[in-house]
Scaffold this motif. Structure first.
Motif, PDB file in Angstrom:
ATOM      1  N   ASP A   1       0.820  -1.223   0.000  1.00 51.51           N
ATOM      2  CA  ASP A   1       0.000   0.000   0.000  1.00 51.51           C
ATOM      3  C   ASP A   1       0.847   1.263   0.000  1.00 51.51           C
ATOM      4  OD1 ASP A   1      -1.878  -1.929   0.430  1.00 51.51           O
ATOM      5  OD2 ASP A   1      -2.056  -1.512   2.579  1.00 51.51           O
TER       6      ASP A   1
ATOM      7  N   ASP B   1       6.917   4.707   5.138  1.00 48.08           N
ATOM      8  CA  ASP B   1       5.991   4.960   6.238  1.00 48.08           C
ATOM      9  C   ASP B   1       6.773   4.954   7.526  1.00 48.08           C
ATOM     10  OD1 ASP B   1       4.222   2.052   7.441  1.00 48.08           O
ATOM     11  OD2 ASP B   1       6.328   2.334   6.985  1.00 48.08           O
TER      12      ASP B   1
ATOM     13  N   ALA C   1      -2.379  12.220  12.012  1.00 43.56           N
ATOM     14  CA  ALA C   1      -2.717  11.784  10.659  1.00 43.56           C
ATOM     15  C   ALA C   1      -3.550  10.514  10.636  1.00 43.56           C
ATOM     16  CB  ALA C   1      -1.433  11.560   9.850  1.00 43.56           C
TER      17      ALA C   1
ATOM     18  N   SER D   1      -2.452   7.667  10.420  1.00 46.86           N
ATOM     19  CA  SER D   1      -1.850   6.761   9.456  1.00 46.86           C
ATOM     20  C   SER D   1      -0.350   6.877   9.621  1.00 46.86           C
ATOM     21  CB  SER D   1      -2.257   7.138   8.036  1.00 46.86           C
ATOM     22  OG  SER D   1      -1.439   6.459   7.114  1.00 46.86           O
TER      23      SER D   1
ATOM     24  N   ASP E   1      -0.016  10.121   3.565  1.00 47.94           N
ATOM     25  CA  ASP E   1      -1.192  10.479   4.361  1.00 47.94           C
ATOM     26  C   ASP E   1      -0.853  11.594   5.339  1.00 47.94           C
ATOM     27  OD1 ASP E   1      -2.498   8.562   3.031  1.00 47.94           O
ATOM     28  OD2 ASP E   1      -2.572   7.107   4.666  1.00 47.94           O
TER      29      ASP E   1
ATOM     30  N   GLU F   1      -0.897  14.842   3.683  1.00 53.33           N
ATOM     31  CA  GLU F   1      -2.257  15.359   3.516  1.00 53.33           C
ATOM     32  C   GLU F   1      -2.784  15.959   4.792  1.00 53.33           C
ATOM     33  OE1 GLU F   1      -5.201  12.678   1.896  1.00 53.33           O
ATOM     34  OE2 GLU F   1      -3.859  12.383   0.190  1.00 53.33           O
ATOM     35  N   SER F   2      -2.548  15.260   5.908  1.00 49.08           N
ATOM     36  CA  SER F   2      -3.116  15.763   7.158  1.00 49.08           C
ATOM     37  C   SER F   2      -2.449  17.058   7.569  1.00 49.08           C
ATOM     38  CB  SER F   2      -2.949  14.724   8.256  1.00 49.08           C
ATOM     39  OG  SER F   2      -1.667  14.813   8.802  1.00 49.08           O
TER      40      SER F   2
END
Lengths: 772, 504, 170, 99
Positions: B79, B139, B196, B198, B203, B206-207
């Motif tokens: 992912d 991540d 976030a 995540s 992500d 984005e947050s």
């Protein structure tokens, strides 16, 4: 208008040599690699490769010069003679294409020829001069690489290659000055030179970057060139586009680089110290070629300076001011030197000042012409000095201790020296007269009367110090080594400033011989240079009328408006939009004055003063006054030991003060040492140390303490050993720095952790509060 | 006991793109083989292990090449938690090749010292595997685990000369400060996860970019994460461990730390700031700006007063780190891509030069057995080749064209000038001044090499083992080629487009 | 209402455990007896496990007890014994510059507290949150977080091998 | 329950741990202080996991526990190493390398 223009156009010839001028730096580069790889195994220890590669470059440069003259001859009176440009893509990055290539025009071929010519002669000279040296091969390798670097810089099409050549020269200068590093002073001088010049080089980097980012867009759209291209930047500078502040910053930054490289005030101090290198090095790098790189930079990117500094504008500009200061202080310093090479070094600084003065005052051509003539007579003078030390003064350069009366022993050297001295002084009809007088004349002609007077004063001083040096070396009674007193000399060896410490074998070789003329490998280059010192002035003999002004015809770029890329095929070749009346010499061309309506200019319109014998006679009178006065004084002081003059500097307070100021080189070295260098190595530490030493001590010990501190400063000022490279920051500074920074690097994990967390905490607090 | 009620969906095995993971797998197999072979070889045959290590690294280069040449060069696994893009491939190649040179540098050193050899190679490979993983980690969990993966073996390698008190000290300091820094970083990461919801970097980006949502907690998180990596790249004032560890650790390990480990820290920093915090630039840009200015300057000031060669190189590499940080200080603006390119180019050029530098130091110290700069006196007279090489590497570090270091500095300044803000110009000036000051200590070493007498007049020539010769050859060719044909390295820089950054 | 009462109980539990943990932590960093410090650390770690239960993370809580209190604490005690720490009180446990830690910790706490309070203020934790069960955690470990898991095995292997080499006598 | 009460507990533990690593000289005690910091991170993660209703925090916390165990192992090995060579585990005495 296009029709009218096309009538005066004819295709310009360019031959093989012009097309292949890029080979001139490539051949010595290959030579350098060969010397490094195989030099030691060659019968002549690699020196033959060096000489041959330079000879090949000289042939190529001469061919290029010849074909350039033909090319100019082909061109119509008012046609722009476009440079022969060839480029290859070097690399691409971020949408910018970096090219490497050659840009051959009048300026290029002049300097190319001078560099190749002097390099060849100096290499021949070195064959004999350094015979038996333990690093003979290295010496030739470095010398060859140096020539390659300089030639690369001269033919460079863009500023990147220019920078590359510039840096290579710096590195070679460092290696060559420190060639005899066994003497600690030499390696210190080498580092000092490198560091000073590198300080200036920051200016070059900054200048190139500023120009690139300011000009790239314009050059790409109008000419299809990158912002590094010399042509592009020149055209941009004259297009009326540039923001005046940006181009001022760029010009000043570039000029800082020129100051460093060309030994202009206040960065001139490295050049006299650089005399620690072998004499051929001084002759090649530090008088005739490398040090003119700064002048060349200004001449090459002249439009940038022209616009940026408003040359020919109503007020004086920074180039002229710096140049005038340089001329006077360097000439004055030459009086107190007893080392013959240092006299010549200061003379070089002063003459570079003349070139800069010319450029600053809009006298582009005389300045470039002075590069040309100065190279011959100054190289000749250095080689003469080397010849004297090699064959007569037992490797000493001290005029007062070890020379005198040598004219009888060394006729060739003496004759060459005299001719070159007269050329340097600017005596008619020797070469220096034509170039130097032109500069002074044009400075005055462009309305800078004050600077013209400074130039005349400099000419007086030049004549005087050269007469003094000539008298000390070749006239009067023989002293020290020149009189054959070797034992005494050896006992005093440590007292002299600079010594060429040759290998032992060589010492033994001529220790028994008295002063004698040098061998053919030394005298031949000297003689050739001396001939050129006499006649090279005729290439632009303004006094003899227009028809003698070859340099003007061949070298000076014509200030005409040329159609730009967007209007026609190729830059420069297409058509001429507007035509100046070049004959009158006074600007009708719009170049440099206002934005050309269409098309671009590659050179600004400069004016030429008309030669008048009345003006020339004034300057000749000044020179003769200098020679005569100095001769009388020298004869009295050094020859008859006139009691009124001997020891004057001890008796008369004013004379003493003046002498001391000069002898200490205006304390500039100390200023650098303490101020600049010290502040770089540890401003905080130094500040703390200073506070501790001066303020606290001062309060505690009162006036006595202060005066002791002052006395200490004076003592150190006199102590020349402290005049040192930037690296060797004095021990006390290092110690003080040590105690100041100790807590940071205490070696304790707890401290380190505290620092880590404390910084994180403070940073976090600051940014948290800012974002709450 | 509703606690035990599972709300998870039916588990399906994740699909794994084995081609994308091939470099990691090759390395993992390689290090297992080294570990096993070590058990069954006698002392005399331990040299085999260094060969195996080298082959594992070169073997792992192959899949990197096939991945790079494959049409679809961007692969996203788990992912988007593990991304093989061009940036990561360039960095993987750098780590593997640098690792190979370090193996060459180490082999004779390890053979001659009383080391635990098999374990040495094992740990070296483990750390390199961590770096390879770091270049793809996208991540928080992967970044954290990769960081520990590359650090924990390195902590132990620094202390590997077990009987040497200095080496012990080096290891302990490195370990403790490393753990402190990773603790700070973890705290920042926990906050990022909190805001976030995540652990994926995109992500988080984005947050953080949610309009008006940017607050104190995000600022705190960004500062803490940057601190964690600033330690790894030894930015002042988080550099304190570096000189001590570099001096005390075995010299090949120092080379490893100063090149590979530092590069890993930089790429982690780049990935974090460009993919996770592009909108947080008002926090990290000034912070990195200050770190960069401090790092260049303080590193230089300390380097000027060193008498120990390795320690001087340590401070010099601290200072060089400041130059890499320089483009990052403007990476949030229009100069983002130029900054990324500058970092990649600088790291490649720096790796070649600095490894060569250590190669010379290792060769010379085989004879002199001393770390003093003065021990290099007259090196040129009795080992001319080493003298010339050292000069080339020093000149490259000083940024003199046409050597590799120059193109790195060029790219860094280019990024700053592209940004064209006053602060960028100020930083560029600080950088320019520092690059001149740096010549002070590089020139001092050159002066020793060329212009000083040989200490004790001992001019017996130096015998350089062939592995060191190969290493020196590779690095000097790389240094020269990078400088003379900068297109090669700039091409990597252009290519290195980072998935997830710049809105891509 | 039922939920609110439950929350009161949890809040009281939180307060009691937190006070214990803070006292324990303070004793860990101030006590003059290494063995006592280890025992106080057990208090803090157990308290943390209890907090995890409050936070509906029972699997992590169990792991905490097993790994930390079971394994790590034993390691610490071994370390203490092997380095022959005195079982009684010792004076020489703190640095001479120990006070340096107070301002650093203070500033750090100020920064954290400002950020946490300003961002989360009086935000309530969801009382009926989706509870994360063991299967879900395992799905994650063997799903998206597979690669770090694989990497962790190498980290532990490297740590074990390296630690053995460093710690053994030779 | 408030989110910030757990987070503040974490912050307090973190700062106490920071104090510990600066103040403590005994290497084993420094390692214990590091455990305090790591536990504060885990409290944070689990509080956020509950707040966000996701399992990632749990997984992250488990990985941190595993890495922490590895770090303690390495740290204690180094402590034993310096103890064997110097007969002391006072970190302040490890200051041969400096300047």
């Amino acid at each position: 208008m296009i029709l009218a223009a096309s009538e005066i156009l004819s295709p310009l010839r360019d031959g093989w040599f012009l097309q292949h001028a890029w080979l001139t730096p490539v051949i010595p580069t290959v030579g350098f690699v060969l010397i490094v790889l195989f030099g030691k195994r060659m019968p002549k220890k690699g020196s033959e490769i060096g000489v041959l590669s330079l000879l090949a470059s000289l042939v190529l440069a001469s061919g290029a010069a010849w074909q350039w003259i033909q090319r100019v001859g082909d061109a119509g009176e008012e046609q722009f003679v476009s440079p022969v440009v060839r480029t290859w893509t070097w690399w691409q990055s971020g949408g910018v294409e970096f090219t490497i290539g050659q840009h051959v025009d009048g300026l290029t071929v002049v300097v190319l020829f001078v560099v190749a010519f002097i390099s060849t002669l100096v290499q021949v000279y070195s064959l004999e001069y350094l015979r038996g040296d333990r690093r003979y091969t290295h010496f030739f390798a470095a010398l060859t690489l140096f020539s390659a670097g300089m030639l690369a810089m001269v033919v460079a099409e863009d500023m990147i290659l220019f920078l590359l050549g510039w840096e290579i020269m710096g590195l070679c200068s460092f290696m060559l000055i420190g060639h005899w590093w066994e003497d600690g002073a030499n390696s210190r001088a080498a580092l000092k030179a490198f560091f000073t010049v590198r300080t200036g080089d920051v200016g070059l980097l900054v200048g190139i970057s500023v120009l690139f980012f300011a000009a790239n867009e314009w050059t790409t759209t109008h000419l299809g060139l990158s912002g590094f291209s010399i042509r592009g930047v020149s055209a941009w500078a004259l297009s009326g586009e540039p923001n005046s502040t940006v181009i001022l910053v760029a010009a000043i930054a570039l000029f800082v680089a020129a100051i460093g490289k060309s030994g202009q005030f206040p960065l001139h101090t490295w050049l006299p110290d650089a005399m620690a290198g072998p004499t051929p090095v001084s002759s090649l790098l530090h008088s005739s070629t490398m040090v003119v790189a700064g002048v060349f930079l200004v001449a090459r990117l002249y439009p940038v300076f022209f616009t940026g500094l408003d040359i020919l504008g109503p007020s004086s500009n920074v180039i002229m001011v710096i140049a005038a200061i340089t001329i006077v202080i360097a000439a004055a310093l030459a009086f107190v030197q007893s080392d013959i090479k240092r006299v010549l070094a200061y003379s070089t600084v002063s003459q570079l000042g003349y070139m800069m003065l010319g450029l600053g005052a809009g006298a582009w051509l005389p300045a470039v012409f002075h590069i040309f003539t100065h190279a011959f007579f100054k190289a000749c003078l250095f080689l003469c000095a080397g010849s004297v030390s090699h064959s007569a003064s037992h490797h000493s350069f001290d005029m007062k201790e070890d020379m005198g009366g040598l004219r009888k022993h060394m006729p060739v050297t003496f004759a060459a020296w005299t001719v070159s001295t007269l050329a340097l002084c600017g005596v008619f009809p020797f070469s220096g007269f034509f170039s130097k007088d032109e500069i002074i004349d044009n400075v005055g002609g462009n309305g800078y009367t004050f600077f013209m007077v400074v130039g005349l004063g400099g000419a007086f001083l030049t004549a005087a110090y050269m007469t003094r040096a000539t008298y000390l070396t070749f006239f009067g009674a023989a002293r020290g080594a020149a009189a054959g007193v070797h034992e005494v000399h050896d006992a005093h060896a440590g007292a002299h400033d600079v010594h060429d410490t040759h290998a032992g074998a060589h010492e033994a070789d001529d220790a028994h011989a008295g002063p004698h003329e040098s061998g053919i490998l030394i005298t031949a280059p000297i003689a050739i240079l001396a001939v050129l010192a006499i006649f090279s002035g005729l290439f632009n003999a303004t006094p003899f009328g227009e028809s003698w002004e070859y340099m003007k015809k061949w070298v000076e770029p014509r200030a005409v408006v040329v159609a730009s890329e967007s209007h026609s095929g190729g830059p420069g070749e297409a058509f001429v939009v507007s035509v100046p009346s070049a004959e009158s010499g006074h600007s009708e061309s719009p170049c440099g004055k206002e934005t050309p309506p269409e098309g671009v200019c590659y050179a600004p319109q400069v004016s030429h003063a008309t030669f008048k014998w009345s003006k020339a006679l004034i300057s000749l009178a000044v020179v003769f006054a200098g020679i005569v006065l100095s001769w009388v004084l020298s004869a009295a002081l050094y020859g008859r030991r006139d009691p009124r003059l001997v020891g004057l500097t001890q008796r008369n307070g004013l004379a003493r003060a003046g002498y001391r100021l000069l002898a200490n080189k205006y304390y500039l070295d100390d200023l650098y040492e303490r101020g600049v260098v010290g502040s770089i190595t540890g401003p905080l530490a130094r500040g703390a140390y200073w506070f501790n030493q001066r303020i606290l001590d001062g309060i505690l010990h009162g006036v006595a303490g202060i005066s002791r501190a002052v006395a200490q400063v004076v003592y150190r000022d006199i102590d020349q050993r402290l005049v040192d490279g930037a690296v060797n920051a004095s021990a006390d500074v290092t110690k003080a720095a040590g105690t100041t920074v100790q807590p940071i690097q205490s070696g304790r994990v707890g401290h380190y952790g505290a620092l880590l967390f404390a910084t994180a905490a403070v940073a976090a607090l600051v940014f948290v509060i800012l974002n709450t | 006991m509703s606690f035990l009620v599972s709300s998870a969906a039916v588990w399906t095995a994740p699909s794994v793109d084995y081609h994308a993971l091939a470099p990691e797998i090759v390395l993992a197999v390689g290090l297992s083989i080294v570990l096993l072979v070590d058990l069954f070889t006698s002392e005399r045959n331990k040299w085999l292990l260094s060969v195996l290590t080298g082959f594992s690294l070169l073997g792992a280069v192959l899949p990197v090449l096939t991945l790079a040449l494959h049409d679809d060069s961007t692969r996203s696994l788990f992912d988007g938690r593990y991304v093989v893009d061009e940036f990561s491939l360039v960095m993987k190649g750098l780590f593997l090749l640098a690792g190979y040179v370090i193996v060459l540098l180490s082999s004779s050193h390890v053979e001659e010292g009383d080391y635990w050899r098999g374990e040495y190679w094992f740990l070296l490979l483990t750390s390199l595997l961590g770096m390879v993983m770091m270049s793809s980690a996208r991540d928080l969990v992967s970044v954290f685990v990769a960081l520990e993966f590359l650090s924990i073996p390195a902590y132990m390698l620094a202390a590997w000369r077990k009987r040497d008190l200095k080496s012990n000290e080096a290891g302990v300091k490195y370990f403790l400060l490393g753990v402190f820094a990773s603790a700070v970083m973890l705290y920042g990461m926990s906050l990022l996860y909190g805001v976030a919801n995540s652990t994926l970097l995109i992500d988080i980006a984005e947050s953080i970019s949610l309009d008006g949502e940017f607050g104190a907690i995000q600022a705190l998180a960004i500062v803490f994460v940057v601190v964690g990596f600033a330690f790894k790249v030894s930015a002042v004032p988080f550099h304190t461990w570096a000189p001590d560890t570099y001096e005390g650790a075995p010299t090949p390990v120092t080379a490893f730390l100063s090149v590979a480990s530092k590069a890993a820290g930089f790429i982690a920093l780049v990935v974090m700031v460009l993919t996770a915090f592009p909108e947080g630039r008002d926090v990290w840009q000034p912070f990195v700006w200050i770190l960069s200015a401090l790092t260049m300057t303080i590193g230089n000031v300390f380097a000027l007063r060193q008498t120990n060669l390795v320690r001087m190189i340590a401070y010099s590499s601290v200072s060089q780190g400041g130059f890499v940080l320089m483009p990052l200080a403007v990476a949030g603006g229009v100069a983002g891509e130029a900054a990324l390119r500058a970092v990649v180019v600088y790291l490649i050029a720096y790796a070649a030069t600095n490894l060569g530098m250590f190669g010379v130091i290792l060769s010379v110290s085989r004879k002199t057995r001393s770390g003093d700069i003065a021990s290099l006196g007259g090196l040129f007279t009795y080992a001319p080749a080493l003298g010339v090489l050292l000069t080339i590497f020093l000149a490259s570090l000083a940024g003199i064209p046409p050597l590799g270091g120059w193109i790195g500095k060029f790219a860094a300044f280019q990024a700053l000038l592209t940004d064209a803000t006053p602060w960028a110009y100020v930083l560029a000036v600080i950088g320019a001044v520092n690059s001149v000051i740096a010549f002070g200590y590089y020139g001092n070493v050159m002066r020793e090499v060329w212009m000083r007498p040989v200490p004790h007049g001992d001019t017996t020539p130096i015998t350089t083992p062939s592995s060191l010769q190969i290493a020196l050859g590779i690095t000097v060719i790389a240094t020269l080629v990078l400088g003379i044909l900068p297109g090669v390295v700039l091409h990597f820089g252009d290519m290195a487009d980072l998935v997830g950054a710049f809105g891509g | 209402m039922i939920a609110a009462e439950l929350l009161v109980a949890q809040n009281i539990g939180f307060a009691v455990i937190s006070v214990l943990m803070v006292i324990g932590a303070l004793r860990v960093v101030t006590t003059r007896n290494v063995v006592h410090a280890a025992l106080w650390l057990v208090v803090v770690l157990s308290g943390a496990a209890a907090q995890y239960v409050l936070l509906a993370a029972e699997f992590v809580a169990v792991t905490q007890v097993l790994v930390y209190i079971g394994a790590v604490m034993v390691l610490f005690l071994f370390g203490t014994m092997l380095t022959r720490a005195r079982i009684g009180t010792e004076r020489d446990l703190n640095n001479s510059y120990a006070r340096l830690g107070i301002p650093v910790a203070g500033v750090l706490f100020a920064a954290m507290a400002i950020a946490l309070v300003s961002s989360f203020g009086d935000e309530q934790l969801p009382s009926a949150a989706r509870v994360v069960g063991v299967p879900e955690i395992s799905d994650q470990i063997f799903g998206p977080y597979l690669l770090p898991f694989w990497a962790l095995s190498f980290v532990l292997l490297a740590a074990i091998i390296g630690a053995i080499v460093l710690a053994r006598k030779d | 329950m408030l989110t910030s009460q757990f987070l503040l507990l974490g912050a307090i533990l973190f700062c106490i741990g920071v104090y510990g690593v600066i103040a403590r000289k005994n290497a084993v005690l420094v390692l214990m202080s590091i455990e305090l910091i790591l536990n504060s991170v885990n409290i944070n993660l689990l509080a956020f996991a509950l707040r966000n209703g996701s399992a990632d925090g749990h997984t992250f916390a488990l990985y941190i526990i595993a890495v922490a165990a590895a770090e303690v192992g390495v740290g204690l090995a180094m402590v034993l190493l310096i103890y064997r060579n110097r007969r002391s585990i006072g970190l302040d005495e490890l200051s041969e390398l400096r300047g």
